[in-house]
Design an enzyme around this catalytic site. Structure first.
Site, mmCIF file in Angstrom:
data_model
loop_
_atom_site.group_PDB
_atom_site.id
_atom_site.type_symbol
_atom_site.label_atom_id
_atom_site.label_comp_id
_atom_site.label_asym_id
_atom_site.label_seq_id
_atom_site.Cartn_x
_atom_site.Cartn_y
_atom_site.Cartn_z
ATOM 1 C CD GLU A 1 -6.633 -1.839 -3.456
ATOM 2 O OE1 GLU A 1 -5.544 -1.242 -3.292
ATOM 3 O OE2 GLU A 1 -6.743 -3.073 -3.358
ATOM 4 C CG HIS B 1 -2.182 -0.684 1.094
ATOM 5 N ND1 HIS B 1 -3.407 -0.068 1.221
ATOM 6 C CD2 HIS B 1 -2.448 -1.982 0.812
ATOM 7 C CE1 HIS B 1 -4.368 -0.954 1.037
ATOM 8 N NE2 HIS B 1 -3.810 -2.115 0.789
#
Length: 315
Positions: A105, A37
């Site tokens: 994402e 991330h």
């Protein structure tokens, strides 16, 4: 079934991730997942170190196989760079490395100002990115002029003896079909037998990995509270997880999530039977490997639970 431990980079500083990896190996876990991330999902999680630095450090503290769960090689990081990072990781881990990839994402991929593409375009980009990565792993100089990526006179010099497998994440029919077509394995987080069957129908008898989250605590209610404080985004429905751009937006969406919903998303408390039941769900769905993550400060308690009560009953 192989049972692994999921290192949540969204929650822990690098030193604690390394400590968890050592402890997981001692407890009897057989492999590691690690998330990739740029941002955590919420500010309460509070961390997000650069995954490739942590993966390199992991090679020095344990000998467990490592899978990225998952890396997006399409927008934030060019696939040629991912190819080099993954090749180095495979060398450092003596071949015990799997590159898990997915379509990503907006939370992590929008940061350079790029347009966040529609789903079909993201999958198209992922397919081309995987092709670029595999071409670079063959050695020699690569020139690629595709629809989404350009590579000119690029060669990766530090390569493992055997290229690492590439496992592909998929949650909808199109993504699962792509995973079956281009992946060496499948990654998911739901005990969905239909998705496993669809993947294997299109891709053959390849490995399937999955993961779930736990919140170890003295009581189920305490675990539920910890899960709600750290991961309310686990209750955010639909495609919001793919399109919301920042932790602030996830926190806003999570205002619709109720604490009791965490019982559906997490194994809360310290009941070994609950963990065994969850593992059994994934086994019955056809998964070969399942990885469990702990949220909150009590990760050592969860590892002890597995060593003391879960593993002896599984094995």
């Amino acid at each position: 079934m192989r049972i692994g431990y999921f290192l949540s980079t969204e929650e822990y500083v690098p030193a604690e991730l390394l400590e968890q990896a050592r402890a997981a190996e001692r407890a009897g876990f057989e492999a590691l997942w690690i998330s990739d991330h740029y941002h955590p999902w919420t500010d309460a999680q509070g961390q997000s170190p650069f995954v490739w630095s942590v993966i390199g450090a992991l090679s020095q503290v344990c000998r467990l196989p490592v899978t990225t769960a998952v890396t997006c090689p399409t927008v934030r990081v060019h696939p040629a760079i991912v190819a080099q990072a993954a090749a180095t990781s495979a060398v450092m881990h003596s071949g015990r490395f799997v590159l898990g990839v997915g379509s990503g994402e907006a939370l992590n991929e929008h940061i350079l100002g790029d347009v966040w593409p529609q789903t079909d375009v993201r999958l198209e980009m992922l397919e081309e990115a995987v092709a670029v990565i595999r071409e670079l792993w063959r050695g020699g100089f690569v020139n690629h002029h595709g629809r989404h990526y350009t590579v000119e006179h690029a060669r990766i010099y530090t390569l493992p003896d055997t290229p690492p497998p590439i496992y592909v994440s998929g949650f909808g029919p199109k993504a699962v079909d792509l995973a079956a077509r281009i992946g060496d394995g499948f990654v998911n987080t739901s005990p969905d037998a239909d998705l496993v069957r669809r993947f294997r129908a299109g891709g053959g008898d390849k490995p399937c990995q999955a993961g779930f989250k736990a919140a170890y605590a003295q009581t189920e209610e305490e675990g539920m509270r910890i899960a709600y404080e750290r991961w309310p985004n686990a209750g955010v429905p639909g495609e919001l997880s793919q399109v919301l751009p920042s932790p602030r937006h996830f926190e806003q969406a999570a205002e619709l999530v109720r604490p009791e919903m965490m019982k559906d998303a997490f194994v809360c408390g310290r009941d070994a039977d609950a963990h065994l039941a969850k593992i059994d769900e994934y086994a019955k769905a056809g998964f070969d490997e399942v990885y469990v993550a702990n949220t909150g400060p009590n990760w050592q308690g969860m590892l002890d639970l597995y060593q003391r009560e879960v593993f002896p009953r599984l094995r």
